[in-house]
Design an enzyme around this catalytic site. Structure first.
Site, PDB file in Angstrom:
ATOM      1  N   ILE A 116       0.688   5.961 -14.383  1.00 45.15           N
ATOM      2  CA  ILE A 116       1.970   6.657 -14.498  1.00 45.15           C
ATOM      3  C   ILE A 116       3.054   6.049 -13.611  1.00 45.15           C
ATOM      4  O   ILE A 116       4.199   5.941 -14.021  1.00 45.15           O
ATOM      5  CB  ILE A 116       1.833   8.164 -14.168  1.00 45.15           C
ATOM      6  CG1 ILE A 116       1.210   8.371 -12.791  1.00 45.15           C
ATOM      7  CG2 ILE A 116       1.021   8.874 -15.236  1.00 45.15           C
ATOM      8  CD1 ILE A 116       1.184   9.830 -12.337  1.00 45.15           C
ATOM      9  N   CYS A 120      -2.166   0.966 -14.098  1.00 48.33           N
ATOM     10  CA  CYS A 120      -2.236   0.831 -12.646  1.00 48.33           C
ATOM     11  C   CYS A 120      -3.475   1.608 -12.213  1.00 48.33           C
ATOM     12  O   CYS A 120      -4.568   1.289 -12.673  1.00 48.33           O
ATOM     13  CB  CYS A 120      -0.960   1.312 -11.966  1.00 48.33           C
ATOM     14  SG  CYS A 120      -0.257   2.815 -12.647  1.00 48.33           S
ATOM     15  N   SER A 121      -3.340   2.649 -11.408  1.00 52.21           N
ATOM     16  CA  SER A 121      -4.500   3.462 -11.071  1.00 52.21           C
ATOM     17  C   SER A 121      -4.521   4.713 -11.946  1.00 52.21           C
ATOM     18  O   SER A 121      -5.438   4.926 -12.720  1.00 52.21           O
ATOM     19  CB  SER A 121      -4.481   3.842  -9.590  1.00 52.21           C
ATOM     20  OG  SER A 121      -5.624   4.593  -9.255  1.00 52.21           O
ATOM     21  N   ASP A 141       0.820  -1.206   0.000  1.00 51.98           N
ATOM     22  CA  ASP A 141       0.000   0.000   0.000  1.00 51.98           C
ATOM     23  C   ASP A 141       0.860   1.264   0.000  1.00 51.98           C
ATOM     24  O   ASP A 141       0.480   2.278  -0.558  1.00 51.98           O
ATOM     25  CB  ASP A 141      -0.911   0.013   1.235  1.00 51.98           C
ATOM     26  CG  ASP A 141      -2.043  -0.997   1.106  1.00 51.98           C
ATOM     27  OD1 ASP A 141      -2.155  -1.609   0.033  1.00 51.98           O
ATOM     28  OD2 ASP A 141      -2.790  -1.170   2.076  1.00 51.98           O
TER      29      ASP A 141
END
Length: 913
Positions: free
Chosen positions: A844, A840-841, A808
């Site tokens: 980048i 990914c989210s 995380d």
């Protein structure tokens, strides 16, 4: 009768007496050597013998095999902070030591190994262990309390073994001394950490001690005091290390010049210089060379710093020492390091049979006289008292009978004044051949302050400072003050809007009668470089401000405005506009650059030109590859790699992002300021709500191979963009999707699930997806989908690979799982021409890490040099901000080195040398 004078024998009374006295004069000198375990030994050495004879006897006494890391120190005249000198093995002892006999020496580590794993002998590591503990206790090695407690716990484990509650009652560490001013709370911290080391042998504990200590900023530093010569009078220290020359301020590393960056080391009288070349991994295509100078307190201290640089560079950088110059009429010092290099030591260790020796570790002595693992507080204090007493004795002997001038000279070495002054003398001028010439004069601002100068000043890169932390709702925290700070991040400040405790300075000034502040600036977002003060005129408000504005300072804020994303002309306008306010005051927040690099007009007297590693001198591509990785290793160890990364632009100048800001497309962006370039964005042909999707083409060419790895870097789909995502997969004929995030992290949704559960089918517009296979491990998830176009009934097979082991916060502690995942991605990409979709989210951070990693692997196979910074620049030219944080960049750099060093990827025979 003639008489003839007959010459008889003569008798020289004076000569006979002198010869008789010489026969009675001792032919040996007595040398007392103090060892790291507080023991001492006396050696008798022929007074005409070289000092190497004493060193050989010392190593024989210790039975030390890996001896090239060690040396003997002695106290020299004149007394001062730098009175300790290293014994030169090629000179006699009497020629070097001016105090004695008996001559006193201290056996110490001279060259600190960068990694304890390089030391083959447990006995050698034990001596390093003793040295580093001594460094901590004597405050030579500055160590935060938490780290000091961890190191102390390894020391306790080495001596006492596993924690035993029956034996180790409360206060069992009270008689041990680990750090100065030790407290009960500190001992409790050590005790708690000691409990965690169960099962570690003394050798294990000492290895772990060194492995942690090597990460400290001041580990292995040969430190030389210095001071900035300006109104601020800032004290700094110059440290020589295995990696290069490091600059500290208040025990905080603020800049590093690696050996790979230095082309010449020189000194002239009291002036010490390093000349820097253009970075081998430079982002810009300029050829600037910087000369950085420091004014030392004396010729001797200057020469000692220079000799230390020569020795460290030769030992750690070269295969074999260079022979001294044989030129009869050569000018300057002929000194060269004469011992063996680390390379020679390691090579000999490989050939030598391992010695299975047993040795007794020095037991910890209790209070005052005895120590933990051989380092005694009294021994440390006794050594300090010896040095101080020696200084006082020397002062009284040498200066009492002298004139007042002698006393004045001695005061130059007292504790207040024995500092160097860092800056070049003002009579040095710029050398025209070192000018940049690649940018227009507009990069220097007159703005009504100073007139333009056609010659450009050259300055070293902004000094790396402590990283400013951010909170990010994206993948990880990042550090970047002066480029793009995304709106989704919250700046941690001290309430004034400025970073707290990170070396920033606020400077206030008002204009003079002509409305001038008296300084020029260069740089700007349009030029891809930070705002740097390029000139400060004497006697102007900028020069007279307290604190003073200095050339080389980086401007971060102007009157509270962050200027990191503003053009050069806008910055000039902000400065001019401050004159029109009621107070007329200009408030700058700057990151100080404590060096003023000016080019010199003549060569210094004594020079040393570092030669590159023999590997780098070969023209073969394989050797070019190896030398590039050697540079990478050095820049990581010195900190230069991260400093260079943080200075790289996050968005390519002049690249527009207009489509992302279109009102209809704003809801399609997961983060409002993570946008695709218009030039390289993926354009949907039949999108249900338009042609926009937050994704860019990223093509990475592998030189010399004819290979172009094609990717699409995309954000993680939102609920309203899943249809567009699958439409992109269909239109691009992609058969592989790589996902580098979990769906939820830290309670936040990072990516919407855009696929159906196993054996289920879901419709996305005109496309229908069925999950036909799913496998999951602790680190990976593999899925297979059937993608069907409902109108044409055309069906395609899609492989979906998800990496789920990224933590995380931060980056993985061990890259093993990630590297295994990348290898599996490469297997699935084999023979693929169509682009692989990676997300990914935000698309980048981790996305950039994977593309960089695979690109580096391909370059290794193609026998091409690997420069990660150039790879990142090439990626960011196609999608902004790829590789988001310095920790991600460090992680991928270390992973690249591991891949090469462990042979996970090898140069292919398909590509000729």
């Amino acid at each position: 009768m003639s008489m003839r004078l007959v010459s008889s024998g003569s008798y020289n009374v004076r000569a006979s007496e002198m010869a008789h006295l010489q026969d009675r004069t001792p032919k040996t000198v007595t040398c007392v050597v103090h060892f790291l375990d507080d023991s001492c030994e006396t050696f008798e050495i022929d007074k005409r013998a070289k000092a190497q004879n004493l060193l050989d006897k010392v190593f024989e006494h210790l039975e030390l095999v890996e001896k090239d890391y060690f040396g003997l120190q002695y106290l020299d005249l004149p007394p001062g902070d730098d009175a300790l000198r290293w014994l030169d093995p090629l000179k006699t002892i009497k020629k070097q030591c001016r105090v004695g006999p008996p001559f006193e020496f201290f056996f110490r580590v001279k060259f600190y190994v960068s990694d304890p794993s390089k030391l083959a002998e447990e006995y050698t590591r034990y001596h390093f262990f003793l040295q580093v503990k001594r460094d901590i206790l004597s405050e030579k090695l500055v160590c935060p309390p938490s780290q000091a407690a961890l190191l102390a716990s390894f020391s306790v484990q080495s001596e006492l073994g596993d924690y035993n509650p029956d034996e180790h009652k409360d206060g069992y560490l009270a008689d041990f001394l680990f750090i100065p001013s030790q407290t009960d709370d500190f001992e409790k911290m050590v005790c708690e950490k000691h409990k965690q080391h169960r099962g570690q042998t003394p050798a294990d504990a000492e290895y772990n001690f060194l492995d942690k200590a090597k990460r400290l900023d001041m580990y292995g530093i040969d430190l030389h005091n210095a001071r900035v010569r300006d109104q601020s009078n800032i004290e700094i220290q110059l440290g020589v290390t295995s990696a290069g020359l490091v600059v500290f301020q208040n025990n905080v590393k603020i800049n590093t010049f690696s050996w790979a960056k230095i082309v010449k080391i020189s000194f002239k009288r009291k002036q010490f210089f390093i000349q820097l070349r253009r970075e081998a991994v430079s982002v810009e295509n300029d050829s600037i060379e910087n000369l950085i100078g420091f004014n030392m307190i004396s010729y001797r201290s200057c020469k000692n710093l220079w000799k230390s640089c020569v020795e460290h560079h030769t030992f750690f950088r070269l295969h074999h020492p260079n022979p001294p110059s044989k030129k009869i009429f050569s000018i300057g010092s002929k000194f060269r390091y004469s011992g063996r290099t680390e390379y020679q030591t390691l090579e000999e260790g490989k050939r030598r049979a391992k010695i299975d020796r047993t040795f007794s570790r020095s037991p910890s002595k209790r209070y005052a006289r005895r120590t933990v693992g051989g380092v005694s507080r009294d021994a440390i204090l006794e050594e300090k008292r010896y040095i101080e007493g020696y200084r006082n004795l020397t002062k009284s002997q040498t200066f009492t009978s002298n004139s007042t001038n002698s006393t004045h000279n001695f005061n130059r070495y007292d504790g207040v004044n024995s500092h160097t002054r860092a800056t070049l003398p003002h009579d040095y001028k710029s050398r025209a051949s070192w000018n940049d010439g690649t940018r227009s004069e507009k990069s220097d601002d007159d703005g009504g302050f100073l007139s333009h100068n056609t010659s450009r000043d050259t300055y070293p890169a902004p000094a790396p400072t402590k990283v400013v932390n951010f909170n990010s709702s994206e993948e990880n925290t990042r550090s970047d003050q002066y480029y793009d700070i995304p709106a989704y991040e919250e700046y941690i400040s001290n309430g004034n809007g400025y970073a707290d405790g990170h070396g920033l300075v606020t400077i206030r000034m008002t204009p003079d009668d002509l409305g001038r502040f008296g300084f020029n600036v260069k740089g700007g977002a349009d030029q891809g470089m930070p705002i740097i003060v390029s000139r400060v005129a004497p006697g102007t408000p900028a020069d007279l401000a307290i604190p003073r504005l200095n050339e080389g300072d980086q401007v971060l804020f102007i009157n509270g405005r962050d200027v990191s994303q503003h053009t050069h002309e806008q910055v000039v306008m902000f400065i001019k506009a401050s004159r029109e306010t009621h107070s007329g005051e200009l408030v700058l927040v700057v990151r100080p650059n404590v060096y003023v690099g000016e080019d010199q007009s003549e060569e210094p007297d004594f020079t040393y030109i570092p030669e590159t590693h023999q590997i780098a001198s070969s023209s073969s591509s394989a050797n070019t590859l190896e030398s590039s990785l050697m540079l990478l290793q050095e820049s990581l160890e010195s900190g230069a790699a991260l400093a260079q990364f943080e200075q790289l632009y996050r968005k390519k100048p002049n690249m527009t992002m207009n489509a992302a800001r279109n009102e209809s497309n704003i809801p399609k962006n997961r983060y409002r300021d993570i946008s695709p370039y218009d030039k390289t964005r993926v354009v949907l042909k039949t999108g249900s709500t338009g042609d926009y999707i937050n994704a860019n083409y990223v093509n990475m060419e592998i030189p010399g191979s004819g290979i172009v790895n094609r990717y699409i870097a995309a954000q993680g789909p939102l609920p309203n963009t899943c249809t567009d995502f699958w439409q992109m997969v269909w239109e691009q004929h992609s058969s592989l999707v790589v996902m580098l995030t979990t769906k939820v992290e830290r309670g936040r949704v990072k990516c919407h699930q855009y696929w159906p559960e196993l054996y289920e089918t879901e419709d996305f517009g005109a496309l229908q997806i069925t999950c036909v296979k799913e496998e999951e491990t602790p680190s990976f998830a593999f899925r297979e989908f059937n993608l069907t176009h409902v109108e044409t009934s055309e069906e395609r097979h899609i492989r979906h690979m998800q990496y789920i082991a990224w933590p995380d916060h931060g980056v993985p502690d061990d890259p093993s799982d990630f590297l295994e995942f990348v290898m599996k991605v490469r297997q699935n990409r084999s023979g693929m021409v169509e682009p692989t979709i990676v997300h990914c989210s935000a698309g980048i951070g981790r996305t950039g890490v994977l593309i960089t990693m695979e690109t580096a692997m391909c370059r290794v196979e193609a026998r091409q040099p690997v420069y990660p910074l150039i790879i990142v620049k090439e990626m960011r030219d196609q999608r902004a901000m790829l590789i988001q944080t310095a920790s991600q960049y460090k992680f991928v750099c270390e992973a690249i080195l591991r891949v090469y060093n462990e042979g996970l990827v090898k140069p292919s025979e398909d590509y000729h040398r």
